[in-house]
Scaffold this motif. Sequence first.
Motif, PDB file in Angstrom:
ATOM      1  N   CYS A 181       0.953  -1.263   0.189  1.00 30.40           N
ATOM      2  CA  CYS A 181      -0.009   0.093   0.101  1.00 30.40           C
ATOM      3  C   CYS A 181       0.814   1.228  -0.056  1.00 30.40           C
ATOM      4  CB  CYS A 181      -0.914  -0.081   1.320  1.00 30.40           C
ATOM      5  SG  CYS A 181      -2.095  -1.357   1.362  1.00 30.40           S
ATOM      6  N   SER A 182       2.131   1.117   0.377  1.00 25.50           N
ATOM      7  CA  SER A 182       2.915   2.328   0.395  1.00 25.50           C
ATOM      8  C   SER A 182       3.471   2.601  -0.987  1.00 25.50           C
ATOM      9  CB  SER A 182       4.165   2.194   1.567  1.00 25.50           C
ATOM     10  OG  SER A 182       4.896   1.340   1.155  1.00 25.50           O
ATOM     11  N   ALA A 183       3.650   1.766  -1.819  1.00 24.68           N
ATOM     12  CA  ALA A 183       4.094   2.237  -3.090  1.00 24.68           C
ATOM     13  C   ALA A 183       3.276   3.130  -3.810  1.00 24.68           C
ATOM     14  CB  ALA A 183       3.949   0.887  -4.113  1.00 24.68           C
ATOM     15  N   LEU A 184       4.014   3.829  -4.731  1.00 22.50           N
ATOM     16  CA  LEU A 184       3.647   4.982  -5.627  1.00 22.50           C
ATOM     17  C   LEU A 184       3.031   4.909  -6.897  1.00 22.50           C
ATOM     18  CD1 LEU A 184       6.222   7.604  -4.130  1.00 22.50           C
ATOM     19  CD2 LEU A 184       3.949   7.025  -3.135  1.00 22.50           C
ATOM     20  N   TYR A 185       1.576   5.188  -6.919  1.00 21.47           N
ATOM     21  CA  TYR A 185       1.113   4.797  -8.473  1.00 21.47           C
ATOM     22  C   TYR A 185       0.124   5.872  -8.647  1.00 21.47           C
ATOM     23  CZ  TYR A 185       3.077   0.178  -8.688  1.00 21.47           C
ATOM     24  OH  TYR A 185       3.760  -0.952  -9.058  1.00 21.47           O
ATOM     25  N   HIS A 186      -0.283   6.016 -10.067  1.00 20.50           N
ATOM     26  CA  HIS A 186      -1.410   6.632 -10.542  1.00 20.50           C
ATOM     27  C   HIS A 186      -2.466   6.041  -9.901  1.00 20.50           C
ATOM     28  CE1 HIS A 186       0.850   8.242 -14.387  1.00 20.50           C
ATOM     29  NE2 HIS A 186       1.255   8.643 -13.313  1.00 20.50           N
ATOM     30  N   PHE A 187      -3.722   6.769  -9.909  1.00 21.52           N
ATOM     31  CA  PHE A 187      -4.731   6.083  -9.197  1.00 21.52           C
ATOM     32  C   PHE A 187      -6.138   6.572 -10.008  1.00 21.52           C
ATOM     33  CE2 PHE A 187      -3.541   9.757  -7.091  1.00 21.52           C
ATOM     34  CZ  PHE A 187      -4.549  10.631  -6.900  1.00 21.52           C
ATOM     35  N   VAL A 188      -7.393   6.017  -9.883  1.00 14.03           N
ATOM     36  CA  VAL A 188      -8.462   6.016 -10.419  1.00 14.03           C
ATOM     37  C   VAL A 188      -9.707   6.488  -9.352  1.00 14.03           C
ATOM     38  CG1 VAL A 188     -10.518   5.023 -11.909  1.00 14.03           C
ATOM     39  CG2 VAL A 188      -8.021   4.511 -12.295  1.00 14.03           C
ATOM     40  N   CYS A 189     -10.086   7.593  -9.453  1.00 12.36           N
ATOM     41  CA  CYS A 189     -11.265   7.980  -8.605  1.00 12.36           C
ATOM     42  C   CYS A 189     -12.607   7.731  -9.161  1.00 12.36           C
ATOM     43  CB  CYS A 189     -11.197   9.575  -8.263  1.00 12.36           C
ATOM     44  SG  CYS A 189      -9.630   9.863  -7.240  1.00 12.36           S
ATOM     45  N   PHE A 190     -13.747   7.933  -8.673  1.00 13.20           N
ATOM     46  CA  PHE A 190     -14.966   7.592  -9.125  1.00 13.20           C
ATOM     47  C   PHE A 190     -15.653   9.059  -8.539  1.00 13.20           C
ATOM     48  CE2 PHE A 190     -16.522   5.463  -5.677  1.00 13.20           C
ATOM     49  CZ  PHE A 190     -17.851   5.696  -5.474  1.00 13.20           C
ATOM     50  N   SER A 191     -16.708   9.450  -9.178  1.00 12.23           N
ATOM     51  CA  SER A 191     -17.726  10.564  -8.813  1.00 12.23           C
ATOM     52  C   SER A 191     -19.066   9.804  -9.249  1.00 12.23           C
ATOM     53  CB  SER A 191     -17.454  11.700  -9.431  1.00 12.23           C
ATOM     54  OG  SER A 191     -17.662  11.526 -10.870  1.00 12.23           O
ATOM     55  N   GLY A 192     -20.059  10.350  -8.442  1.00  8.33           N
ATOM     56  CA  GLY A 192     -21.468  10.027  -8.589  1.00  8.33           C
ATOM     57  C   GLY A 192     -21.726   8.839  -7.218  1.00  8.33           C
ATOM     58  N   SER A 193     -22.786   8.321  -7.706  1.00  5.69           N
ATOM     59  CA  SER A 193     -23.485   7.252  -6.844  1.00  5.69           C
ATOM     60  C   SER A 193     -22.735   6.000  -7.298  1.00  5.69           C
ATOM     61  CB  SER A 193     -24.843   7.294  -6.636  1.00  5.69           C
ATOM     62  OG  SER A 193     -25.203   6.627  -8.087  1.00  5.69           O
ATOM     63  N   SER A 194     -23.113   4.807  -6.348  1.00  2.72           N
ATOM     64  CA  SER A 194     -22.665   3.500  -6.608  1.00  2.72           C
ATOM     65  C   SER A 194     -23.487   3.083  -7.756  1.00  2.72           C
ATOM     66  CB  SER A 194     -22.920   2.459  -5.518  1.00  2.72           C
ATOM     67  OG  SER A 194     -24.407   2.544  -5.194  1.00  2.72           O
ATOM     68  N   ASN A 195     -24.381   3.370  -8.197  1.00  2.00           N
ATOM     69  CA  ASN A 195     -25.130   3.095  -9.377  1.00  2.00           C
ATOM     70  C   ASN A 195     -24.672   3.735 -10.689  1.00  2.00           C
ATOM     71  OD1 ASN A 195     -26.582   1.175  -7.912  1.00  2.00           O
ATOM     72  ND2 ASN A 195     -28.238   2.692  -7.312  1.00  2.00           N
ATOM     73  N   THR A 196     -24.396   4.994 -10.550  1.00  2.00           N
ATOM     74  CA  THR A 196     -23.934   5.731 -11.787  1.00  2.00           C
ATOM     75  C   THR A 196     -22.422   6.405 -11.491  1.00  2.00           C
ATOM     76  OG1 THR A 196     -24.934   7.862 -10.583  1.00  2.00           O
ATOM     77  CG2 THR A 196     -26.377   6.350 -12.096  1.00  2.00           C
ATOM     78  N   LYS A 197     -21.550   5.759 -11.650  1.00  2.00           N
ATOM     79  CA  LYS A 197     -20.216   5.846 -11.611  1.00  2.00           C
ATOM     80  C   LYS A 197     -19.507   6.826 -12.698  1.00  2.00           C
ATOM     81  CE  LYS A 197     -19.527   1.888  -8.476  1.00  2.00           C
ATOM     82  NZ  LYS A 197     -20.483   1.062  -8.928  1.00  2.00           N
ATOM     83  N   THR A 198     -18.756   7.468 -12.551  1.00  7.23           N
ATOM     84  CA  THR A 198     -17.859   8.169 -13.527  1.00  7.23           C
ATOM     85  C   THR A 198     -16.662   8.212 -13.027  1.00  7.23           C
ATOM     86  OG1 THR A 198     -19.517   9.790 -14.303  1.00  7.23           O
ATOM     87  CG2 THR A 198     -17.199   9.964 -14.874  1.00  7.23           C
ATOM     88  N   TYR A 199     -15.569   7.366 -13.828  1.00  5.08           N
ATOM     89  CA  TYR A 199     -14.060   7.173 -13.305  1.00  5.08           C
ATOM     90  C   TYR A 199     -13.168   8.253 -13.943  1.00  5.08           C
ATOM     91  CZ  TYR A 199     -16.214   2.734 -12.229  1.00  5.08           C
ATOM     92  OH  TYR A 199     -16.909   1.827 -11.648  1.00  5.08           O
ATOM     93  N   HIS A 200     -12.156   8.748 -13.188  1.00  4.35           N
ATOM     94  CA  HIS A 200     -11.352   9.551 -13.429  1.00  4.35           C
ATOM     95  C   HIS A 200      -9.955   9.248 -13.193  1.00  4.35           C
ATOM     96  CE1 HIS A 200     -14.842  12.278 -13.191  1.00  4.35           C
ATOM     97  NE2 HIS A 200     -15.325  11.733 -11.981  1.00  4.35           N
ATOM     98  N   LEU A 201      -9.256   9.066 -13.966  1.00  3.27           N
ATOM     99  CA  LEU A 201      -7.571   8.856 -13.656  1.00  3.27           C
ATOM    100  C   LEU A 201      -6.810  10.027 -13.251  1.00  3.27           C
ATOM    101  CD1 LEU A 201      -5.114   6.981 -14.176  1.00  3.27           C
ATOM    102  CD2 LEU A 201      -4.812   7.937 -16.320  1.00  3.27           C
ATOM    103  N   ILE A 202      -6.285   9.838 -12.136  1.00  3.15           N
ATOM    104  CA  ILE A 202      -5.387  10.895 -11.565  1.00  3.15           C
ATOM    105  C   ILE A 202      -4.106  10.544 -11.927  1.00  3.15           C
ATOM    106  CG2 ILE A 202      -4.995  12.306  -9.683  1.00  3.15           C
ATOM    107  CD1 ILE A 202      -7.960  12.269 -10.722  1.00  3.15           C
ATOM    108  N   GLU A 203      -3.374  11.215 -12.643  1.00  2.15           N
ATOM    109  CA  GLU A 203      -1.819  11.143 -13.108  1.00  2.15           C
ATOM    110  C   GLU A 203      -0.898  11.664 -11.984  1.00  2.15           C
ATOM    111  OE1 GLU A 203      -0.878  10.759 -17.311  1.00  2.15           O
ATOM    112  OE2 GLU A 203      -3.049  11.924 -17.741  1.00  2.15           O
ATOM    113  N   GLN A 204      -0.941  11.598 -10.896  1.00  4.61           N
ATOM    114  CA  GLN A 204      -0.185  12.027  -9.726  1.00  4.61           C
ATOM    115  C   GLN A 204       0.094  10.460  -9.059  1.00  4.61           C
ATOM    116  OE1 GLN A 204      -1.289  14.632  -6.688  1.00  4.61           O
ATOM    117  NE2 GLN A 204      -2.789  15.591  -7.873  1.00  4.61           N
ATOM    118  N   THR A 205       1.270  10.324  -8.667  1.00  5.41           N
ATOM    119  CA  THR A 205       1.648   9.076  -8.016  1.00  5.41           C
ATOM    120  C   THR A 205       1.798   9.265  -6.590  1.00  5.41           C
ATOM    121  OG1 THR A 205       4.267   9.896  -8.231  1.00  5.41           O
ATOM    122  CG2 THR A 205       3.107   8.444 -10.068  1.00  5.41           C
ATOM    123  N   LEU A 206       0.813   8.446  -5.981  1.00  4.79           N
ATOM    124  CA  LEU A 206       0.536   8.657  -4.514  1.00  4.79           C
ATOM    125  C   LEU A 206       0.466   7.211  -3.929  1.00  4.79           C
ATOM    126  CD1 LEU A 206      -2.241  11.339  -4.259  1.00  4.79           C
ATOM    127  CD2 LEU A 206       0.387  11.548  -3.861  1.00  4.79           C
TER     128      LEU A 206
END
Length: 314
Positions: free
Chosen positions: A129-154
């Motif tokens: 879990c401490s490794a640094l990677y890009h990551f994907v967030c989502f917005s909206g509800s559990s039924n209507t998800k929109t995904y967002h790639l975040i090009e930071q390494t955390l």
Amino acid sequence: MDTRVLICLLFSGVCFTSAGLDKYVLVEEDKTWYEAQEYCRSRNGDLASVTNMEDLNQLSDMTAVQSWIGLNDFNRKTMDLYPNSWRWSTQTRSRSGYMNFKSGEPNNLSGREECVKTGTDGTWSDYNCSALYHFVCFSGSSNTKTYHLIEQTLSWESAKSYCRTNYTDLAMIENEEENQKVLSNITTSAWIGLFRVPWTFSDGTNSSFRHWWGWEPNNLYNGQLCASVYGGGFTDKRCTRTFPFICSAKIGRKYSRIKIMIESNLDLTNHNTKDNILLQLSASLTRAGRTDFNLSWSAPPEKLDPAGLNDDNH
């Protein structure tokens, strides 16, 4: 086909005797972890749980040799098949249904892989879990998800905080269609919201206290599912090795056991079905004025193959 199941209800009442005030009992007999647990439970206790440094110091004062405690990671043994180990960050108390681990994963390499990243082929791997990677967030509800790639390494935890601040949470993926949507967004490996709940105490103690030696847990030879205490720290070991052990002393606690036989057409191997039955029983007992009870489904853990019993000398 009708299914029958036997449920035991355990009611407890505290009897304050001098013996009941002792927190731990050292048993200086060499037993496997399973045998040690059986011994402690046969005396109305369990293998020792450790909730703080004061507890750990007490254990360390009791024994100068390696001794079993109740900490174990049995869910890991079947974590790709038994979904109770895996949770989405947005629903930490819910089990994960859909999973898409690649062949050979999850493998908990070096004993420290508890978070999940997705690859550019859409398959998942567990990773530190401490490794640094890009990551994907989502917005909206559990039924209507929109995904967002975040090009930071955390790290996974930092990525989760970022997503919760700016979106809904780290990506939650509940079916193949959603997995394909995430895949269309990424060009490199990226964290998603799946993580594993590791290392729990056999008596059900809900404590996050861990005091591993710096090189532990290391999952040596991919089979170390039980913990011992030694020299003021925890180490992971094969459960079939034999050591002295420490019980949590509950000699002063009295129990009453009630057995109920249920006949049902429901699938009693289904986790949701079993949870619903326990919830209904709990509600009925509470309405009847009982609060001093504990309800659970239990089965003895599958014992490891004793082959390689002595291949771990650390």
